[in-house]
Design a protein around this motif. Structure first.
Motif, PDB file in Angstrom:
ATOM      1  N   UNK A   1       9.781  -4.522   2.982  1.00  0.00           N
ATOM      2  CA  UNK A   1      10.081  -3.143   2.574  1.00  0.00           C
ATOM      3  C   UNK A   1       9.285  -2.749   1.335  1.00  0.00           C
ATOM      4  N   UNK A   2       9.240  -3.653   0.355  1.00  0.00           N
ATOM      5  CA  UNK A   2       8.487  -3.349  -0.872  1.00  0.00           C
ATOM      6  C   UNK A   2       7.003  -3.171  -0.567  1.00  0.00           C
ATOM      7  N   UNK A   3       6.455  -4.074   0.253  1.00  0.00           N
ATOM      8  CA  UNK A   3       5.039  -3.985   0.584  1.00  0.00           C
ATOM      9  C   UNK A   3       4.726  -2.752   1.415  1.00  0.00           C
ATOM     10  N   UNK A   4       5.615  -2.393   2.334  1.00  0.00           N
ATOM     11  CA  UNK A   4       5.389  -1.189   3.141  1.00  0.00           C
ATOM     12  C   UNK A   4       5.402   0.058   2.272  1.00  0.00           C
ATOM     13  N   UNK A   5       6.326   0.127   1.328  1.00  0.00           N
ATOM     14  CA  UNK A   5       6.362   1.274   0.412  1.00  0.00           C
ATOM     15  C   UNK A   5       5.087   1.358  -0.411  1.00  0.00           C
ATOM     16  N   UNK A   6       4.622   0.176  -0.860  1.00  0.00           N
ATOM     17  CA  UNK A   6       3.382   0.154  -1.640  1.00  0.00           C
ATOM     18  C   UNK A   6       2.190   0.588  -0.797  1.00  0.00           C
ATOM     19  N   UNK A   7       2.155   0.136   0.466  1.00  0.00           N
ATOM     20  CA  UNK A   7       1.039   0.512   1.335  1.00  0.00           C
ATOM     21  C   UNK A   7       1.025   2.011   1.598  1.00  0.00           C
ATOM     22  N   UNK A   8       2.171   2.599   1.833  1.00  0.00           N
ATOM     23  CA  UNK A   8       2.230   4.044   2.062  1.00  0.00           C
ATOM     24  C   UNK A   8       1.790   4.829   0.829  1.00  0.00           C
ATOM     25  N   UNK A   9       2.149   4.288  -0.333  1.00  0.00           N
ATOM     26  CA  UNK A   9       1.793   4.985  -1.570  1.00  0.00           C
ATOM     27  C   UNK A   9       0.290   4.896  -1.855  1.00  0.00           C
ATOM     28  N   UNK A  10      -0.323   3.775  -1.470  1.00  0.00           N
ATOM     29  CA  UNK A  10      -1.721   3.552  -1.810  1.00  0.00           C
ATOM     30  C   UNK A  10      -2.673   3.895  -0.678  1.00  0.00           C
ATOM     31  N   UNK A  11      -2.145   4.266   0.470  1.00  0.00           N
ATOM     32  CA  UNK A  11      -2.992   4.435   1.644  1.00  0.00           C
ATOM     33  C   UNK A  11      -4.098   5.448   1.415  1.00  0.00           C
ATOM     34  N   UNK A  12      -3.783   6.584   0.801  1.00  0.00           N
ATOM     35  CA  UNK A  12      -4.785   7.630   0.576  1.00  0.00           C
ATOM     36  C   UNK A  12      -5.612   7.380  -0.675  1.00  0.00           C
TER      37      UNK A  12
ATOM     38  N   UNK B   1      -5.994   4.352  -2.538  1.00  0.00           N
ATOM     39  CA  UNK B   1      -6.715   3.079  -2.637  1.00  0.00           C
ATOM     40  C   UNK B   1      -6.530   2.306  -1.331  1.00  0.00           C
ATOM     41  N   UNK B   2      -7.348   2.568  -0.325  1.00  0.00           N
ATOM     42  CA  UNK B   2      -7.190   1.884   0.968  1.00  0.00           C
ATOM     43  C   UNK B   2      -7.311   0.365   0.850  1.00  0.00           C
ATOM     44  N   UNK B   3      -8.073  -0.125  -0.110  1.00  0.00           N
ATOM     45  CA  UNK B   3      -8.226  -1.570  -0.260  1.00  0.00           C
ATOM     46  C   UNK B   3      -6.912  -2.242  -0.618  1.00  0.00           C
ATOM     47  N   UNK B   4      -6.216  -1.674  -1.602  1.00  0.00           N
ATOM     48  CA  UNK B   4      -4.916  -2.231  -1.985  1.00  0.00           C
ATOM     49  C   UNK B   4      -3.888  -2.058  -0.876  1.00  0.00           C
ATOM     50  N   UNK B   5      -3.989  -0.944  -0.140  1.00  0.00           N
ATOM     51  CA  UNK B   5      -3.079  -0.740   0.990  1.00  0.00           C
ATOM     52  C   UNK B   5      -3.291  -1.820   2.053  1.00  0.00           C
ATOM     53  N   UNK B   6      -4.573  -2.190   2.265  1.00  0.00           N
ATOM     54  CA  UNK B   6      -4.854  -3.248   3.238  1.00  0.00           C
ATOM     55  C   UNK B   6      -4.261  -4.577   2.785  1.00  0.00           C
ATOM     56  N   UNK B   7      -4.322  -4.863   1.464  1.00  0.00           N
ATOM     57  CA  UNK B   7      -3.700  -6.084   0.957  1.00  0.00           C
ATOM     58  C   UNK B   7      -2.200  -6.084   1.193  1.00  0.00           C
ATOM     59  N   UNK B   8      -1.575  -4.929   0.992  1.00  0.00           N
ATOM     60  CA  UNK B   8      -0.130  -4.848   1.216  1.00  0.00           C
ATOM     61  C   UNK B   8       0.211  -5.065   2.684  1.00  0.00           C
ATOM     62  N   UNK B   9      -0.602  -4.498   3.572  1.00  0.00           N
ATOM     63  CA  UNK B   9      -0.360  -4.683   5.003  1.00  0.00           C
ATOM     64  C   UNK B   9      -0.566  -6.141   5.407  1.00  0.00           C
ATOM     65  N   UNK B  10      -1.567  -6.798   4.786  1.00  0.00           N
ATOM     66  CA  UNK B  10      -1.775  -8.224   5.059  1.00  0.00           C
ATOM     67  C   UNK B  10      -0.572  -9.038   4.604  1.00  0.00           C
ATOM     68  N   UNK B  11      -0.006  -8.668   3.447  1.00  0.00           N
ATOM     69  CA  UNK B  11       1.196  -9.347   2.972  1.00  0.00           C
ATOM     70  C   UNK B  11       2.371  -9.120   3.911  1.00  0.00           C
ATOM     71  N   UNK B  12       2.467  -7.918   4.468  1.00  0.00           N
ATOM     72  CA  UNK B  12       3.536  -7.626   5.431  1.00  0.00           C
ATOM     73  C   UNK B  12       3.385  -8.505   6.665  1.00  0.00           C
TER      74      UNK B  12
END
Length: 391
Positions: free
Chosen positions: A194-205, A207-218
């Protein structure tokens, strides 16, 4: 020498036992009543009546499972009337005694005692009336037999009730154990996801790189959660399914918890002290789950950024503490899904203790003491081995 396979003699049980007992008593009663027949095998009306009554009492015994109290009273009264009509001391008394035992074994103590009292009063009345066949000794012996029969039935009922209660308690403990395992496995991983998904949604637009890291963690967290969930559900597997091959989690996998928490933005530091000797399986698993649940609560409820996990290996116990720097007022209570109750149950099951309270310098602290015996069977690689499937 070859062993001879001799078939074991199995006595009848259930309704067949009732029918067998009734049949034997009926045959013996018939033999006894045959002594009253005339030289030409004439059957007086009194003999026919007593024989018919014996048949009715014996036939009623197999019906006791449907109507236990009614059959019990019928056999008691019927046997009493039979002995008033018959001049022979037949074995029909066995039928009401069997009915009394069955009632007491079912827990119907009052009904069985009342029937036994009626039998004693009836026989005693016959002795006082001077029937000749019954005396004080017979009344005393019958009273002792009836007391023994009712007592044995009551003991049987107590043993069965105790065994059933033990089975219910074992089933309850097993359900609670499985519930704790599922809560710890699913709760921890779902919180991190849940924490990583929230972070990915916040960073998707932004910082796509950080969003990809969050998705990898998910992805990694869901993989780990699915692996542990499969291992936990293995205790519910059917007979024809394969047993789980993944070892039970322990402190050897605490680095996985640190990595998972780090992906959720939590800085975790591990401090160890004492001799790092192998731990019993139950203690190792409980320590792992307590640390896991504490980190989950820190992520979900306190908004902490730093956590210190202290582990001290003693000679006869493991003590641990998990302290965060979050807002302790944000921690949910045991009834709000924080899992504190589950951690406490794990500690108590091992004879230890657990406390969860605000720290003296802020944040929230979970402390646990998990004792163990000097003579225990350690799990292989509880300290040094790493699960190759983890990450």
């Amino acid at each position: 020498m070859p062993r001879l396979d001799v078939p074991r003699l199995r006595l009848p049980s259930g309704p067949r036992a009732d029918m067998a007992l009734a049949g034997v008593v009926l045959v013996l009663a018939g033999v006894a009543e045959g002594q009253r027949l005339g030289p030409n095998w004439d059957a007086p009306a009194l003999v026919i009546g007593s024989w018919s009554l014996a048949v009715a009492v014996c036939v009623a015994l197999p019906l006791r499972r449907r109507h236990p109290v009614a059959v019990g009273w019928f056999t008691v009264v019927g046997a009493g009337v039979y002995y008033l009509m018959s001049t022979v001391d037949g074995p029909l008394v066995v039928i009401p005694i069997a009915a009394l035992y069955a009632l007491a074994a079912q827990g119907r103590i009052q009904a069985s005692v009342a029937m036994a009292a009626v039998m004693v009063i009836g026989v005693g009345g016959g002795a006082l009336a001077g029937t000749g066949d019954v005396n004080g000794t017979a009344v005393f012996m019958l009273t002792g037999w009836l007391v023994a029969v009712v007592a044995l039935g009551a003991m049987r009922h107590g043993r069965v009730a105790y065994a059933e209660e033990e089975a219910r308690l074992r089933a309850t403990r097993e359900r609670l154990r499985i519930a704790r395992e599922l809560h710890d496995v699913i709760g921890h991983n779902m919180s991190m996801i849940h924490v990583q998904a929230s972070s990915a949604l916040h960073r998707l637009q932004k910082d796509p790189g950080l969003a990809q890291e969050a998705l990898t963690a998910i992805k990694q967290g869901s993989k780990e959660g699915l692996r542990e969930l499969r291992a936990t559900l293995g205790v519910l597997r059917q007979v024809d399914e394969e047993a789980p091959t993944t070892p039970s989690p322990g402190l050897s996998r605490i680095d996985e918890l640190v990595s998972s928490a780090a992906r959720a933005g939590l800085d975790v530091r591990i401090e160890r002290s004492g001799a790092r000797s192998p731990l019993p399986t139950a203690v190792d698993l409980a320590a792992y789950r307590i640390v896991q649940e504490s980190l989950t609560n820190a992520v979900k409820h306190s908004g902490a950024r730093h956590v210190v996990v202290r582990l001290h290996h003693g000679d006869r116990e493991l003590t641990l503490s998990v302290q965060d720097n979050g807002r302790h007022s944000a921690h949910a209570g045991p009834g709000d899904g924080s899992g504190i109750a589950g951690m406490t149950e794990r500690a108590h099951a091992l004879g230890g203790a657990l406390s969860a309270e605000p720290g003296s310098t802020g944040g929230f602290v979970v402390r646990a003491r998990l004792p163990f015996s000097d003579h225990h069977e350690p799990i292989g690689g509880a300290v040094d081995d790493q699960d190759p499937a983890g990450g």
